[in-house]
Every structure is written in structure tokens, then in C-alpha cells.
Scaffold this motif. Sequence first.
Motif, PDB file in Angstrom:
ATOM      1  N   UNK A  65     -11.031 -10.204   2.136  1.00 25.05           N
ATOM      2  CA  UNK A  65     -11.062 -10.615   0.873  1.00 25.05           C
ATOM      3  C   UNK A  65     -10.787 -12.075   0.727  1.00 25.05           C
ATOM      4  N   UNK A  66     -10.746 -12.795   1.684  1.00 27.02           N
ATOM      5  CA  UNK A  66     -10.741 -14.339   1.791  1.00 27.02           C
ATOM      6  C   UNK A  66      -9.265 -14.760   0.987  1.00 27.02           C
ATOM      7  N   UNK A  67      -8.205 -13.936   1.462  1.00 26.33           N
ATOM      8  CA  UNK A  67      -6.883 -14.316   0.869  1.00 26.33           C
ATOM      9  C   UNK A  67      -5.794 -14.665   1.801  1.00 26.33           C
ATOM     10  N   UNK A  68      -4.692 -14.921   1.513  1.00 28.04           N
ATOM     11  CA  UNK A  68      -3.703 -15.013   2.439  1.00 28.04           C
ATOM     12  C   UNK A  68      -3.082 -13.642   3.058  1.00 28.04           C
ATOM     13  N   UNK A  69      -2.864 -13.425   4.354  1.00 26.21           N
ATOM     14  CA  UNK A  69      -2.285 -12.183   4.547  1.00 26.21           C
ATOM     15  C   UNK A  69      -0.965 -11.776   3.825  1.00 26.21           C
ATOM     16  N   UNK A  70      -0.070 -12.737   3.565  1.00 26.69           N
ATOM     17  CA  UNK A  70       0.905 -12.413   2.631  1.00 26.69           C
ATOM     18  C   UNK A  70       0.650 -11.750   1.492  1.00 26.69           C
ATOM     19  N   UNK A  71      -0.348 -12.463   0.880  1.00 25.04           N
ATOM     20  CA  UNK A  71      -0.705 -11.953  -0.533  1.00 25.04           C
ATOM     21  C   UNK A  71      -1.491 -10.414  -0.281  1.00 25.04           C
ATOM     22  N   UNK A  72      -1.971 -10.257   0.749  1.00 24.24           N
ATOM     23  CA  UNK A  72      -2.706  -8.749   0.881  1.00 24.24           C
ATOM     24  C   UNK A  72      -1.408  -7.850   1.121  1.00 24.24           C
ATOM     25  N   UNK A  73      -0.465  -8.395   1.899  1.00 24.81           N
ATOM     26  CA  UNK A  73       0.844  -7.424   2.276  1.00 24.81           C
ATOM     27  C   UNK A  73       1.479  -7.211   0.978  1.00 24.81           C
ATOM     28  N   UNK A  74       1.617  -8.005   0.169  1.00 25.78           N
ATOM     29  CA  UNK A  74       2.375  -7.744  -1.167  1.00 25.78           C
ATOM     30  C   UNK A  74       1.513  -6.750  -2.090  1.00 25.78           C
ATOM     31  N   UNK A  75       0.288  -6.718  -1.981  1.00 22.78           N
ATOM     32  CA  UNK A  75      -0.636  -5.695  -2.747  1.00 22.78           C
ATOM     33  C   UNK A  75      -0.454  -4.473  -1.983  1.00 22.78           C
ATOM     34  N   UNK A  76      -0.623  -4.265  -0.875  1.00 24.13           N
ATOM     35  CA  UNK A  76      -0.333  -3.109  -0.097  1.00 24.13           C
ATOM     36  C   UNK A  76       1.023  -2.454  -0.141  1.00 24.13           C
ATOM     37  N   UNK A  77       2.158  -3.409  -0.270  1.00 22.84           N
ATOM     38  CA  UNK A  77       3.254  -2.819  -0.434  1.00 22.84           C
ATOM     39  C   UNK A  77       3.557  -2.122  -1.785  1.00 22.84           C
ATOM     40  N   UNK A  78       2.864  -2.856  -2.781  1.00 25.43           N
ATOM     41  CA  UNK A  78       3.086  -2.377  -4.160  1.00 25.43           C
ATOM     42  C   UNK A  78       2.420  -0.917  -4.066  1.00 25.43           C
ATOM     43  N   UNK A  79       1.229  -0.661  -3.293  1.00 28.87           N
ATOM     44  CA  UNK A  79       0.578   0.689  -3.552  1.00 28.87           C
ATOM     45  C   UNK A  79       1.245   1.626  -2.621  1.00 28.87           C
ATOM     46  N   UNK A  80       2.049   1.257  -1.564  1.00 31.00           N
ATOM     47  CA  UNK A  80       3.213   2.077  -0.972  1.00 31.00           C
ATOM     48  C   UNK A  80       4.134   2.405  -1.692  1.00 31.00           C
ATOM     49  N   UNK A  81       4.746   1.588  -2.566  1.00 31.73           N
ATOM     50  CA  UNK A  81       5.624   1.852  -3.477  1.00 31.73           C
ATOM     51  C   UNK A  81       5.487   2.916  -4.559  1.00 31.73           C
ATOM     52  N   UNK A  82       4.058   2.900  -4.956  1.00 28.13           N
ATOM     53  CA  UNK A  82       3.574   3.768  -6.081  1.00 28.13           C
ATOM     54  C   UNK A  82       3.332   5.231  -5.314  1.00 28.13           C
ATOM     55  N   UNK A  83       3.106   5.332  -3.975  1.00 27.38           N
ATOM     56  CA  UNK A  83       2.860   6.542  -3.282  1.00 27.38           C
ATOM     57  C   UNK A  83       1.452   6.412  -3.000  1.00 27.38           C
ATOM     58  N   UNK A  84       0.485   5.776  -3.318  1.00 27.85           N
ATOM     59  CA  UNK A  84      -0.517   5.816  -2.944  1.00 27.85           C
ATOM     60  C   UNK A  84      -1.101   5.747  -1.526  1.00 27.85           C
ATOM     61  N   UNK A  85      -0.387   4.990  -0.825  1.00 33.81           N
ATOM     62  CA  UNK A  85      -0.421   4.658   0.364  1.00 33.81           C
ATOM     63  C   UNK A  85       0.802   4.868   1.137  1.00 33.81           C
ATOM     64  N   UNK A  86       0.869   5.420   2.593  1.00 40.93           N
ATOM     65  CA  UNK A  86       1.916   5.435   2.929  1.00 40.93           C
ATOM     66  C   UNK A  86       1.687   4.822   4.519  1.00 40.93           C
ATOM     67  N   UNK A  87       2.993   4.417   5.170  1.00 36.98           N
ATOM     68  CA  UNK A  87       2.803   3.812   6.619  1.00 36.98           C
ATOM     69  C   UNK A  87       3.301   4.793   7.809  1.00 36.98           C
ATOM     70  N   UNK A  88       2.592   4.900   8.708  1.00 35.30           N
ATOM     71  CA  UNK A  88       2.816   5.494   9.947  1.00 35.30           C
ATOM     72  C   UNK A  88       3.443   4.184  10.880  1.00 35.30           C
ATOM     73  N   UNK A  89       4.872   4.297  11.383  1.00 32.07           N
ATOM     74  CA  UNK A  89       5.436   3.198  11.986  1.00 32.07           C
ATOM     75  C   UNK A  89       4.489   2.498  13.180  1.00 32.07           C
ATOM     76  N   UNK A  90       3.626   3.020  13.784  1.00 30.65           N
ATOM     77  CA  UNK A  90       2.963   2.441  14.963  1.00 30.65           C
ATOM     78  C   UNK A  90       1.751   2.089  14.368  1.00 30.65           C
ATOM     79  N   UNK A  91       1.152   2.961  13.582  1.00 32.75           N
ATOM     80  CA  UNK A  91      -0.363   3.084  13.552  1.00 32.75           C
ATOM     81  C   UNK A  91      -0.938   2.600  12.203  1.00 32.75           C
ATOM     82  N   UNK A  92      -0.067   1.858  11.194  1.00 32.62           N
ATOM     83  CA  UNK A  92      -0.763   1.490  10.050  1.00 32.62           C
ATOM     84  C   UNK A  92      -0.501   2.224   8.606  1.00 32.62           C
ATOM     85  N   UNK A  93      -1.460   1.851   7.676  1.00 28.08           N
ATOM     86  CA  UNK A  93      -1.080   2.424   6.578  1.00 28.08           C
ATOM     87  C   UNK A  93      -2.281   3.324   6.376  1.00 28.08           C
ATOM     88  N   UNK A  94      -1.909   4.395   5.458  1.00 29.79           N
ATOM     89  CA  UNK A  94      -2.920   5.573   5.128  1.00 29.79           C
ATOM     90  C   UNK A  94      -3.036   5.893   3.774  1.00 29.79           C
TER      91      UNK A  94
END
Length: 126
Positions: free
Chosen positions: A44-73
Motif C-alpha cells: 500500500x506504500x504506507x508506514x507499517x505503523x499506519x497499517x498496524x493501526x488499521x489492522x488493530x481496528x479490524x481486530x477490535x471489530x472482530x473482522x480479524x483475529x490474531x494467532x499468537x505466533x502465526x499472524x492475523x486471520x
Amino acid sequence: MNWDLTGDRPIWLQLTEQIQLRIIAGEYPAGERLPSVRDLAAEAAVNPNTMQKALSELERTGLLYSQRTSGRYVTQDQEMLRGLRQRLAEQQTGELLRRMGDLGFSGEETLAIMEGQVRGQRPRQE
């Protein structure tokens, strides 16, 4: 699908919306692992911190979830995905109707134009 980012709204919010669209479109299917934060940020040509914020928001809504060692799903909750798809469709339709109204078209005229587009025809000029 290209990343379409503009300067009129926060980038992290635009990323959030575009990832939602990619999920609904099946580019990131239910239950599948997302690319890493760094890979998505580079794409996306953005700072990784900016992408991290977007993904964290999607996790907060439940659309994504994290597996501790294998990433986001992407969630496997089909009801949530259907609801999101419906809400996005309603938002897009509302925006289209508002814009067509701004151009002076009635709901019926807008519908006729849309039906003509679906059939590959141009609407009649009256």
C-alpha cells in the motif's frame, strides 16, 4: 485491487475500509491468513505503523483475529461477513443515490440508468 488512498481522510481509516472491501470481495477469504503488516504496508506504500493501526481496528471489530505466533486471520463468522457486506452495499447505494440526486436525477431515473447499465444499454433521453 489497487490501494486507492487520498489525502482527505486519515490513511489508517482508508486502509481499514479497503481491507474490509478486499475481505468482502474474497481477496482475503474467511479463515485465511493475511499477509504480514510489513508486506501489506509495502504493497500500500504506507508506514507499517499506519497499517498496524488499521489492522488493530479490524481486530477490535472482530473482522480479524490474531494467532499468537502465526499472524492475523480473517474471521470465519459468515453471519458477520454477510452483515458487513450488506452494510457496505447500503452505504454505497446511499452514496450513489445522494450523488445522483445532486445531479438532479430522481430515484426512478437513477434506477432506469442502473438497469440500462446492467443490460449494457444506454438510457433513453426524453
